[in-house]
Design a protein around this motif. Structure first.
Motif, PDB file in Angstrom:
ATOM      1  N   GLN A   1     -18.633  30.055  18.223  1.00 24.36           N
ATOM      2  CA  GLN A   1     -18.104  31.235  18.650  1.00 24.36           C
ATOM      3  C   GLN A   1     -18.373  32.496  17.816  1.00 24.36           C
TER       4      GLN A   1
ATOM      5  N   SER B   1     -14.576  23.166  29.929  1.00 27.02           N
ATOM      6  CA  SER B   1     -15.453  23.949  31.179  1.00 27.02           C
ATOM      7  C   SER B   1     -15.452  25.606  30.582  1.00 27.02           C
ATOM      8  N   ARG B   2     -14.442  25.977  29.943  1.00 25.61           N
ATOM      9  CA  ARG B   2     -14.482  27.407  29.550  1.00 25.61           C
ATOM     10  C   ARG B   2     -15.482  27.637  28.375  1.00 25.61           C
ATOM     11  N   TRP B   3     -15.409  26.576  27.545  1.00 23.54           N
ATOM     12  CA  TRP B   3     -16.530  26.520  26.373  1.00 23.54           C
ATOM     13  C   TRP B   3     -17.828  26.660  26.907  1.00 23.54           C
TER      14      TRP B   3
ATOM     15  N   SER C   1     -18.403  17.145  32.679  1.00 27.59           N
ATOM     16  CA  SER C   1     -17.062  17.078  32.222  1.00 27.59           C
ATOM     17  C   SER C   1     -16.685  15.954  31.349  1.00 27.59           C
TER      18      SER C   1
ATOM     19  N   GLU D   1     -18.955  27.526  29.784  1.00 24.88           N
ATOM     20  CA  GLU D   1     -19.285  28.737  30.523  1.00 24.88           C
ATOM     21  C   GLU D   1     -19.859  29.695  29.671  1.00 24.88           C
ATOM     22  N   LYS D   2     -18.909  29.846  28.575  1.00 25.63           N
ATOM     23  CA  LYS D   2     -19.126  30.742  27.479  1.00 25.63           C
ATOM     24  C   LYS D   2     -20.605  30.545  26.619  1.00 25.63           C
TER      25      LYS D   2
ATOM     26  N   SER E   1     -17.753  23.780  18.921  1.00 23.22           N
ATOM     27  CA  SER E   1     -17.322  25.029  19.652  1.00 23.22           C
ATOM     28  C   SER E   1     -16.936  26.131  18.606  1.00 23.22           C
TER      29      SER E   1
ATOM     30  N   ASN F   1     -10.341  22.713  27.355  1.00 26.07           N
ATOM     31  CA  ASN F   1     -10.927  23.836  27.096  1.00 26.07           C
ATOM     32  C   ASN F   1     -12.718  23.818  27.495  1.00 26.07           C
TER      33      ASN F   1
END
Length: 977
Positions: free
Chosen positions: A497, A449-451, A392, A453-454, A493, A447
């Motif tokens: 996407q 951790s979400r980025w 992180s 994960e994706k 990021s 954002n």
């Protein structure tokens, strides 16, 4: 891709099935080297570079084209005609230059050329003759161009690939078809017809180490069907990009460019909405300048770290440190237009020779960075006290040894945003700038951790390795995301996407200009003959490593969007292409010709450094890349130089031999190093069931400050066929066979050189290499020597200094060639008596006399003569301006010790120096009399020969030395008791 549709050829199928190839008999290495060098010098202008400049190992397209064409063309009983046809098809014959002219001005034309006054009106500013029709002017310019040495012509011409192929090859087809018994009217038709004549169908070329894609791309552009594979998915992606981006149709290319524009505009709109790149005046950030900060243990001051605080030499911009005694830290003020004294002061940074030095520390030596970092050794392993960052982390934590600080910004003025020529300025960091910086950090923190994960941002750890260890060891960065700043994580990021295969390639191009591994490159003011250049954040892979910096720079989105919208030439390709990620040993497709550039002992560690890119795609790779293995597969990569490397190479080339027809042909490209490398390759190819038929050296080096030691050398083309018959040879007989084959090879090439009157085709270095190839041709033609398998040693660990049978035979071949290739003007008997270093010096004196200036030639002969440190004998080691150290430059160096220091040549060189120093040869003779004592008189005539030879060979390069050597020779010759 779609199969090409060509007019059915009228040729005899398989009529060339058993014919030797042109490349097995001859190769115009001088012209190909010159063209390859010109292509290399184009830098970012090379066709495939824009797809991914981080892949440094691409072979020049002109070299690939020459190789594939050379494999397909037959060697007939008329070698001079064969050569002419080859050059015509390559656009490298003399007449082709009239169609390759790029730019020539009247001042370029030689005043003493016989046609000068017909073409030029002389004067202070010469101009073309106004009365001369344009067509006649072009013809006269072409006539003048033909009078220049081949290398010099290229400065005024386009590269063949930059020309319209129909125009470049116009008018050659009648002569080509008459010689080859073909009916082609285009290059692609000819390739198909030659394939049918050799293999019964359009030729298929395979490359199982496809890397950056130059080999399969150029083969397909020529008209061959192609199979390309690599263990590395980034390599396969770049190869796919070559075909589907540069090789796309006009309509498809328009779609790709529209998609790139759409994505770039969407990212631009979001960053503009967030307001994190513009200041209150509407100026836009172009680059952000950062440095590390640390606490000085001696003073307690927080100190910004940088080797230099110069930001721009052309604009005289510096960062000045201003002490804040209350907070025990430094403010940083950006100042422009400073004087020379301020520039000189700022050139001394706070990191000097690995030590932290700053104004508030009275100790001038400062503190070692290793002490600040807390370096120590535990159980034989080097460690330090840097905190290991977590997944992180993207900025340091408050207690970390190294902090990161934004200290300056380069701005684009509001009025020049979006214009072709932007006006920029540098400024100190304000509170509002820091507020925007913290805004970006907040967005990323919210954002990340979400980025991750994706798959929009990497979440994987950095695996330790030779190249990947540095970020871990020097900064504590243990995850790939740690390497990127908050700003670049945000930008990237957004790009990630909406990935398609084309924008994935664009995103990787952007990655190479992102992260904290991009140094700030300070431009230069220029000098006579060299234009000034600007200041900018360099790419990550300026060299083949993951280098960390005390101060670094981040590009703004304005620049990154330009990089994202890749601009390349377009070469539509319609060949059948198959690209896959498999190890070389796992290929499952057949091909007629294999052209490969495999890894070797000092190859770039792409399996490690490409993990920088793989980390961003392994979760999010778009079709068709999603079917590939998104892992570097380090454990499966062919690397090193030990017995495992050799065994892995054997497996790879066995697979190739298995998937090649009996009349198939292979070319292996590698860097020439020494007899040991030759021996390893011979053993590998023998064990794979292959036999050597020829070898050629093409110079592909360029000069670069980042390539210390000129390690980019010539490329060897090793030509191979299947070994179809199992034969045994006796060791006692094979040396004689090698000597006979070396004799035959040298005679063939020398005869061709005599018949080709335009220029000298083969240098002594080329002939030396041909002797190596002759030896390998003999050795690899046998299954066994004295009933022992030739390549038996490939699978076992060799003892230090141990020489295999193959290596002994190759060294024997080298000695045979050395004894036959006596330099012009040197006595054969005296040549045989020389020590290796003297042979090298004598040989290179002759090469310099003939015009050699390529450092690769010196390297090759140093290896040939087993000279460990030839640079001690060099006056210059520049890539294309190399030279020996003359007597005056060498002075009294290398006079102590055994071997060369006591050789007749070295003593004569010093005697020449004494003659030059005193302007009288008696001082040189006196030195020689003293050195030799009673042996002087029986040695005297040998010394005369050495002095005469030096005089003969330095007449063009070092006239003063030539004169002194001649005086010394005369004085020695008349010397009496």
């Amino acid at each position: 891709m779609n199969q090409m549709t060509l007019i059915p050829p009228i040729v005899a199928p398989l009529s060339l099935a058993d014919a030797p190839s042109f490349i097995e008999r001859e190769m115009p290495v001088g012209r190909i080297s010159a063209e390859a060098y010109k292509e290399r010098k184009a830098g970012a202008g090379q066709t495939l570079t824009a797809l991914g400049s981080y892949w440094k190992g691409r072979k020049p397209l002109i070299l690939v084209r020459a190789t594939v064409l050379g494999c397909l063309l037959p060697a007939t009983n008329d070698p001079v005609k064969d050569l002419r046809i080859f050059l015509m098809l390559m656009g490298m014959d003399d007449s082709a230059f009239a169609r390759r002219i790029k730019s020539i001005s009247p001042k370029d034309i030689d005043l003493d050329w016989s046609g000068y006054l017909k073409l030029v009106e002389p004067g202070e500013r010469p101009v073309w003759r106004k009365t001369l029709p344009k067509e006649n002017r072009h013809r006269l310019i072409a006539d003048w161009l033909e009078t220049l040495p081949y290398d010099d012509r290229l400065a005024f011409c386009f590269r063949p690939e930059e020309c319209n192929e129909d125009e470049l090859l116009g008018g050659i087809w009648d002569e080509v078809n008459a010689h080859l018994k073909t009916s082609a009217q285009s290059f692609q038709e000819l390739i198909e017809q030659l394939g049918i004549m050799r293999f019964g169908h359009r030729p298929k070329v395979a490359d199982t180490f496809c890397g950056g894609g130059s080999i399969p791309f150029e083969a397909a552009r020529m008209g061959c069907d192609v199979y390309a594979s690599d263990l590395n998915p980034i390599a396969c992606m770049l190869t796919w990009g070559a075909f589907n981006f540069i090789g796309a149709s006009k309509e498809k290319r328009a779609e790709i460019e529209a998609e790139q524009k759409r994505v770039a505009q969407a990212v631009e709109a979001e960053i503009t909405r967030l307001g994190v790149e513009h200041d209150a005046h509407g100026n836009r950030a172009k680059a952000y300048l950062y440095c590390l900060e640390t606490r000085c243990p001696k003073t307690g001051w927080t100190v910004p770290m940088a080797p230099s605080w110069v930001i721009s030499k052309t604009r005289c911009v510096v960062a000045r440190l201003v002490p804040d005694h209350d907070l025990k830290r430094y403010d940083i003020v950006i100042e422009s237009g400073v004087d020379e004294s301020a520039m000189k002061v700022s050139a001394q940074g706070t990191v000097r020779d690995g030590r932290l030095v700053h104004p508030m520390n009275p100790g001038k030596d400062g503190v070692a960075v290793s002490v600040i970092r807390g370096d120590y050794r535990e159980n034989g392993v080097n460690k330090n006290r840097l905190r290991r960052w977590e997944k992180s982390d993207f900025v340091p934590r408050p207690g970390d040894i190294f902090q990161e600080r934004l200290y300056g910004i380069q701005w684009i003025t509001k009025e020049s945003i979006g214009k072709g020529r932007q006006e920029t300025f540098f400024a100190s960091v304000t509170e509002k700038d820091l507020a925007r910086e913290h805004q970006v950090e907040s967005i990323v923190r919210e954002n990340l951790s979400r980025w991750q994960e994706k798959g929009f941002v990497p979440d994987g750890p950095i695996e330790e390795g030779d190249k990947t260890d540095e970020p871990i060891r020097t900064r504590g960065w243990t995850y790939w995301s740690n390497i990127f700043s908050a700003r670049h994580i945000l930008y990237l990021s957004l790009f990630q996407q909406t990935l398609s295969p084309h924008t994935a390639i664009s995103a990787c191009a952007v990655l190479n200009f992102s992260s904290k591994l991009t140094r700030w490159s300070v431009g230069s003011r220029g000098k006579p003959g060299v234009a000034p250049n600007g200041d900018f954040p360099a790419m990550v892979f300026s060299n083949q490593a993951l280098n960390t910096f005390y101060n670094y720079a981040q590009r703004g989105l304005n620049d990154l969007n330009e990089i994202f919208r890749i601009k390349t030439p377009r070469f539509p390709i319609d060949s059948s292409v198959n690209i896959t990620t498999v190890p070389a040993a796992g290929m499952d497709a057949g091909a007629d010709m294999f052209v490969t550039d495999p890894p070797y002992a000092d190859a770039v560690n792409y399996h490690e450094i490409t993990e920088f890119f793989i980390a961003w795609l392994h979760k999010n790779a778009p079709p068709p890349f999603d079917h590939w293995t998104w892992d570097s597969q380090r454990s499966n990569a062919i690397k090193g130089s030990d017995e495992k490397f050799r065994a892995d190479m054997v497996d790879a080339y066995k697979a190739i031999a298995t998937h090649m027809p009996d009349n198939g042909i292979q070319v292996v490209m590698f860097t020439h190093q020494d007899a040991g490398v030759w021996a390893d390759l011979a053993a590998i190819m023998w064990s794979a069931g292959l036999s050597v038929t020829a070898a050629w050296n093409i110079v592909t080096e360029t000069e670069s400050a980042l390539k210390q030691g000129n390690y980019v050398q010539g490329t060897i083309l090793l030509v191979l066929r299947k070994r179809l018959v199992a034969k045994n040879a006796k060791r006692m007989d094979i040396e004689g066979e090698i000597e006979a084959e070396v004799d035959r090879q040298l005679k063939v090439l020398n005869d061709l050189d005599e018949d080709w009157t335009t220029e000298r085709l083969y240098t002594d270095g080329d002939l030396q290499l041909a002797a190596y190839a002759a030896a390998l041709r003999v050795i690899t033609g046998y299954e066994t020597i004295d009933r022992v398998q030739v390549g038996a040693d490939v699978y076992r660990k060799l003892n230090k200094g141990e020489k295999t049978v193959i290596r002994e035979l190759i060294e024997y071949a080298a000695s045979v060639a050395n004894n036959k290739l006596v330099p012009e003007g040197f006595q054969t008997g005296l040549w045989r008596e020389l020590d290796p270093v003297s042979r090298f010096y004598v040989r290179m004196l002759d090469m310099e006399f003939k015009g050699t200036t390529r450092f690769a030639d010196y390297q090759d002969f140093a290896k040939t003569f087993a000279v460990a440190d030839h640079t001690a004998l060099m006056g210059s080691t520049k890539a294309n301006a190399a030279s020996l150290a003359g007597a005056d430059e060498m002075k009294a160096r290398l006079l102590e010790g055994r071997g060369f220091p006591t050789s007749p040549l070295r003593r004569v060189l010093f005697a020449i120096y004494k003659t030059m120093q005193k302007e009288d040869p008696k001082y040189g003779v006196s030195f020689l009399r003293t050195e030799y004592g009673p042996d002087y008189w029986p040695t005297r005539m040998k010394l005369v020969e050495f002095a005469r030879y030096v005089a003969l060979k330095t007449v063009k390069t070092r006239p003063a030395e030539c004169s002194a050597a001649d005086l010394l020779a005369q004085k020695l010759e008349v010397d009496r008791l």
